[in-house]
Scaffold this motif. Structure first.
Motif, PDB file in Angstrom:
ATOM      1  N   ALA A   1       0.848  -1.261  -0.001  1.00  0.00           N
ATOM      2  CA  ALA A   1       0.028  -0.018  -0.153  1.00  0.00           C
ATOM      3  C   ALA A   1       1.169   1.253   0.007  1.00  0.00           C
ATOM      4  CB  ALA A   1      -0.808  -0.028   1.214  1.00  0.00           C
ATOM      5  N   GLU A   2       0.240   2.416   0.168  1.00  0.00           N
ATOM      6  CA  GLU A   2       1.000   3.661   0.367  1.00  0.00           C
ATOM      7  C   GLU A   2       1.891   3.874   1.491  1.00  0.00           C
ATOM      8  OE1 GLU A   2       1.538   5.873  -2.417  1.00  0.00           O
ATOM      9  OE2 GLU A   2       0.162   4.147  -3.287  1.00  0.00           O
ATOM     10  N   GLU A   3       1.230   3.264   2.547  1.00  0.00           N
ATOM     11  CA  GLU A   3       1.988   3.396   4.060  1.00  0.00           C
ATOM     12  C   GLU A   3       1.743   2.353   4.567  1.00  0.00           C
ATOM     13  OE1 GLU A   3      -1.442   6.083   6.196  1.00  0.00           O
ATOM     14  OE2 GLU A   3       0.071   7.203   5.002  1.00  0.00           O
ATOM     15  N   TYR A   4       2.553   2.126   5.655  1.00  0.00           N
ATOM     16  CA  TYR A   4       2.427   1.173   6.465  1.00  0.00           C
ATOM     17  C   TYR A   4       1.297   1.060   7.498  1.00  0.00           C
ATOM     18  CZ  TYR A   4       3.930  -2.078  10.653  1.00  0.00           C
ATOM     19  OH  TYR A   4       3.915  -3.153  11.260  1.00  0.00           O
ATOM     20  N   ASN A   5       0.442  -0.060   7.679  1.00  0.00           N
ATOM     21  CA  ASN A   5      -0.612  -0.115   8.472  1.00  0.00           C
ATOM     22  C   ASN A   5      -0.778  -1.402   8.973  1.00  0.00           C
ATOM     23  OD1 ASN A   5      -3.196  -0.169   9.353  1.00  0.00           O
ATOM     24  ND2 ASN A   5      -4.057   1.081   7.665  1.00  0.00           N
ATOM     25  N   ASP A   6      -0.910  -1.429  10.391  1.00  0.00           N
ATOM     26  CA  ASP A   6      -1.258  -2.881  10.773  1.00  0.00           C
ATOM     27  C   ASP A   6      -2.262  -2.917  12.025  1.00  0.00           C
ATOM     28  OD1 ASP A   6      -0.239  -1.322  13.032  1.00  0.00           O
ATOM     29  OD2 ASP A   6       1.297  -2.677  13.696  1.00  0.00           O
TER      30      ASP A   6
ATOM     31  N   ASN B   1      -5.266  -3.989  11.308  1.00  0.00           N
ATOM     32  CA  ASN B   1      -6.057  -5.270  11.063  1.00  0.00           C
ATOM     33  C   ASN B   1      -4.973  -6.302  11.760  1.00  0.00           C
ATOM     34  OD1 ASN B   1      -7.202  -7.673   9.902  1.00  0.00           O
ATOM     35  ND2 ASN B   1      -7.992  -6.715   8.245  1.00  0.00           N
ATOM     36  N   GLU B   2      -5.667  -7.370  12.211  1.00  0.00           N
ATOM     37  CA  GLU B   2      -4.850  -8.193  12.883  1.00  0.00           C
ATOM     38  C   GLU B   2      -4.096  -9.449  11.740  1.00  0.00           C
ATOM     39  OE1 GLU B   2      -7.032 -10.201  16.067  1.00  0.00           O
ATOM     40  OE2 GLU B   2      -7.275  -8.524  17.188  1.00  0.00           O
ATOM     41  N   GLU B   3      -5.001  -9.661  10.746  1.00  0.00           N
ATOM     42  CA  GLU B   3      -4.540 -10.813   9.898  1.00  0.00           C
ATOM     43  C   GLU B   3      -3.986 -10.025   8.590  1.00  0.00           C
ATOM     44  OE1 GLU B   3      -8.256 -12.476   9.095  1.00  0.00           O
ATOM     45  OE2 GLU B   3      -8.402 -13.375  11.217  1.00  0.00           O
ATOM     46  N   ILE B   4      -4.200  -8.800   8.355  1.00  0.00           N
ATOM     47  CA  ILE B   4      -3.368  -8.163   7.186  1.00  0.00           C
ATOM     48  C   ILE B   4      -2.646  -6.982   7.474  1.00  0.00           C
ATOM     49  CG2 ILE B   4      -3.918  -6.936   4.867  1.00  0.00           C
ATOM     50  CD1 ILE B   4      -6.704  -8.494   4.932  1.00  0.00           C
ATOM     51  N   LEU B   5      -1.391  -7.100   6.911  1.00  0.00           N
ATOM     52  CA  LEU B   5      -0.396  -6.089   7.121  1.00  0.00           C
ATOM     53  C   LEU B   5      -0.085  -5.304   5.750  1.00  0.00           C
ATOM     54  CD1 LEU B   5       2.002  -4.746   9.030  1.00  0.00           C
ATOM     55  CD2 LEU B   5       3.381  -6.577   8.151  1.00  0.00           C
ATOM     56  N   TYR B   6      -0.162  -4.038   6.058  1.00  0.00           N
ATOM     57  CA  TYR B   6      -0.056  -3.305   4.608  1.00  0.00           C
ATOM     58  C   TYR B   6       1.454  -2.612   4.864  1.00  0.00           C
ATOM     59  CZ  TYR B   6      -5.021  -3.670   3.671  1.00  0.00           C
ATOM     60  OH  TYR B   6      -6.148  -4.205   3.677  1.00  0.00           O
ATOM     61  N   ILE B   7       2.212  -2.936   3.886  1.00  0.00           N
ATOM     62  CA  ILE B   7       3.621  -2.288   3.995  1.00  0.00           C
ATOM     63  C   ILE B   7       3.809  -1.316   2.726  1.00  0.00           C
ATOM     64  CG2 ILE B   7       4.610  -4.038   5.386  1.00  0.00           C
ATOM     65  CD1 ILE B   7       5.881  -5.194   2.762  1.00  0.00           C
ATOM     66  N   PRO B   8       4.544  -0.429   2.896  1.00  0.00           N
ATOM     67  CA  PRO B   8       4.746   0.674   1.620  1.00  0.00           C
ATOM     68  C   PRO B   8       5.455  -0.475   0.236  1.00  0.00           C
ATOM     69  CG  PRO B   8       5.822   1.332   3.702  1.00  0.00           C
ATOM     70  CD  PRO B   8       5.359   0.258   3.932  1.00  0.00           C
ATOM     71  N   HIS B   9       5.263   0.228  -0.937  1.00  0.00           N
ATOM     72  CA  HIS B   9       5.545  -0.245  -2.160  1.00  0.00           C
ATOM     73  C   HIS B   9       6.970  -0.718  -2.221  1.00  0.00           C
ATOM     74  CE1 HIS B   9       1.528  -0.892  -3.998  1.00  0.00           C
ATOM     75  NE2 HIS B   9       1.363   0.443  -3.645  1.00  0.00           N
ATOM     76  N   GLY B  10       8.101   0.481  -1.593  1.00  0.00           N
ATOM     77  CA  GLY B  10       9.195   0.154  -1.733  1.00  0.00           C
ATOM     78  C   GLY B  10      10.050  -0.913  -0.725  1.00  0.00           C
TER      79      GLY B  10
END
Length: 180
Positions: free
Chosen positions: A92-97, A99-108
């Motif tokens: 994703a665009e930025e880090y987001n945790d 949600n307990e089951e899905i972790l979003y990390i930056p594209h780079g």
């Protein structure tokens, strides 16, 4: 974060598909987290990382023995544990945790740290109430258990079955049954 270097996975160079990692977890691992509730730890952590074109799927499986103190008697014992944890990592665009089951990390990003997930897998695999097996089967001899037994409130015996009940109560019971 050099202390967690062993738990870093660089996923950029990995081919699509499944990749496997094994970790041996001991007291030194929990020292990194400054967690000291375990007397001794001997746990194997298996990680299956499946790299897909748009996300990563991580499946952690932990199994082994953890020596802990009983909540009732404070006697140490070996608690077998077994558990698993599944995490999906999306970009994703930025880090987001949140949600307990899905972790979003930056594209780079090109690597992930897995020590926190191993730690959580082990902690979540522990039983809520830690009770020495000798308490259940009666084989544990402990001064603490003897003292608890001595101080336990005694249950008053029920009135004898032959003892007559005041007839007024029977009349009241009949009233309740008639209204149903």
């Amino acid at each position: 974060m050099k202390k967690f270097k062993a738990y870093e996975i660089q996923f950029v160079g990995l081919k699509l598909g499944k990749h496997y990692y094994d970790y041996t977890i001991d007291n030194a691992f929990f020292d990194l987290f400054e967690y000291d509730e375990f007397n001794h730890v001997d746990v194997k952590a298996h990680l299956e990382l499946e790299k897909k074109s748009t996300m990563l799927e991580l499946t952690f499986k932990v199994e082994g023995l953890v020596n802990i103190n009983c909540d009732v008697s404070n006697e140490p014992y070996n608690q077998p544990i077994e558990g698993d944890l599944k995490i999906i990592i999306k970009f994703a665009e930025e880090y987001n945790d949140d949600n307990e089951e899905i972790l979003y990390i930056p594209h780079g990003e090109y690597k992930i740290q897995v020590e926190q997930y191993i730690y959580e897998s082990i902690i979540l695999a522990m039983p809520y109430k830690r009770e020495h097996p000798g308490i259940k089967n009666g084989t544990l001899n402990s001064e603490i258990l003897d003292k608890l037994e001595e101080l336990q409130p005694k249950i008053k015996e029920n009135k004898e079955e032959n003892e007559e009940i005041d007839p007024r109560w029977n009349k009241l019971k009949n009233l309740l049954n008639e209204n149903k």
